[in-house]
Design a protein around this motif. Structure first.
Motif, mmCIF file in Angstrom:
data_model
loop_
_atom_site.group_PDB
_atom_site.id
_atom_site.type_symbol
_atom_site.label_atom_id
_atom_site.label_comp_id
_atom_site.label_asym_id
_atom_site.label_seq_id
_atom_site.Cartn_x
_atom_site.Cartn_y
_atom_site.Cartn_z
ATOM 1 N N PRO A 156 -18.989 4.101 27.346
ATOM 2 C CA PRO A 156 -17.912 3.330 27.561
ATOM 3 C C PRO A 156 -16.593 3.721 27.485
ATOM 4 O O PRO A 156 -16.403 4.939 27.002
ATOM 5 C CB PRO A 156 -18.167 2.308 26.150
ATOM 6 N N GLU A 157 -15.454 3.096 27.684
ATOM 7 C CA GLU A 157 -14.265 3.771 27.730
ATOM 8 C C GLU A 157 -13.783 3.732 26.562
ATOM 9 O O GLU A 157 -13.713 2.553 25.568
ATOM 10 C CB GLU A 157 -13.068 2.914 28.616
ATOM 11 N N TRP A 158 -13.506 4.970 25.834
ATOM 12 C CA TRP A 158 -13.175 5.054 24.473
ATOM 13 C C TRP A 158 -12.181 4.218 23.970
ATOM 14 O O TRP A 158 -12.041 3.507 22.812
ATOM 15 C CB TRP A 158 -13.098 6.355 23.918
ATOM 16 N N PRO A 159 -10.867 4.196 24.915
ATOM 17 C CA PRO A 159 -9.602 3.362 24.452
ATOM 18 C C PRO A 159 -9.975 2.037 24.261
ATOM 19 O O PRO A 159 -9.621 1.443 23.309
ATOM 20 C CB PRO A 159 -8.561 3.707 25.345
ATOM 21 N N GLN A 160 -10.822 1.470 24.906
ATOM 22 C CA GLN A 160 -11.242 -0.046 24.872
ATOM 23 C C GLN A 160 -12.033 -0.306 23.601
ATOM 24 O O GLN A 160 -11.943 -1.227 22.898
ATOM 25 C CB GLN A 160 -12.147 -0.341 26.097
ATOM 26 N N VAL A 161 -12.825 0.446 23.413
ATOM 27 C CA VAL A 161 -13.865 0.641 22.175
ATOM 28 C C VAL A 161 -12.899 0.621 20.934
ATOM 29 O O VAL A 161 -12.944 -0.185 19.843
ATOM 30 C CB VAL A 161 -14.983 1.598 21.996
ATOM 31 N N TYR A 162 -12.178 1.537 20.915
ATOM 32 C CA TYR A 162 -11.143 1.882 19.794
ATOM 33 C C TYR A 162 -10.101 0.904 19.280
ATOM 34 O O TYR A 162 -10.078 0.356 18.247
ATOM 35 C CB TYR A 162 -10.452 3.142 19.955
ATOM 36 N N ASP A 163 -9.603 0.167 20.601
ATOM 37 C CA ASP A 163 -8.689 -0.851 20.610
ATOM 38 C C ASP A 163 -9.298 -2.339 20.143
ATOM 39 O O ASP A 163 -8.627 -3.211 19.679
ATOM 40 C CB ASP A 163 -7.927 -0.990 21.614
ATOM 41 N N SER A 164 -10.764 -2.583 20.208
ATOM 42 C CA SER A 164 -11.532 -3.786 19.957
ATOM 43 C C SER A 164 -11.141 -4.171 18.477
ATOM 44 O O SER A 164 -11.142 -3.302 17.560
ATOM 45 C CB SER A 164 -12.963 -3.575 20.377
ATOM 46 N N PRO A 165 -11.178 -5.563 18.353
ATOM 47 C CA PRO A 165 -10.785 -6.031 16.969
ATOM 48 C C PRO A 165 -12.173 -5.546 16.097
ATOM 49 O O PRO A 165 -11.933 -5.421 14.974
ATOM 50 C CB PRO A 165 -10.892 -7.667 17.009
#
Length: 112
Positions: free
Chosen positions: A12-21
């Motif tokens: 998965p794209e790390w920035p998307q995971v990191y920014d997820s609530p």
């Protein structure tokens, strides 16, 4: 750019995971436990060191036989380490692991 995992699925794209609530809640739960426990343990350890250095009479006071206050405090360091570890395992089992597992299942596309 994505890379493939050992399962052949794209990471998965790390920035998307990191920014997820969900991930931010997981991090927040982790920090709410770790920071206070670390501060508590360091304060307890600092008290022990300061008493050992500046309160010789108090720390060398015999409780019974050759057991001194300093020995009790020293053994208390081990007891508190095990207690904090046990408390962390209990906390992680109930608060952190289920949230991390849900995030993992979501990322891997598995149904819970």
């Amino acid at each position: 750019m994505t890379t493939e995992t050992q399962t052949g699925r794209p990471d998965p794209e790390w920035p998307q995971v990191y920014d997820s609530p969900e991930f931010q809640r997981l991090r927040s739960r982790f920090r709410r436990f770790v920071f206070p426990m670390t501060a508590l343990f360091l304060a307890w350890y600092a008290l022990y060191v300061l008493l050992a250095d500046y309160a010789h009479d108090f720390m060398s006071h015999k409780i019974g036989g050759n057991i001194t206050v300093g020995l009790i405090f020293g053994l208390g360091q081990f007891v508190s380490t095990f207690a904090i570890t046990g408390f962390y395992v209990w906390y992680a089992d109930r608060k952190l692991d289920p949230a991390a597992e849900a995030i993992r299942h979501e990322l891997e596309g598995e149904a819970l």
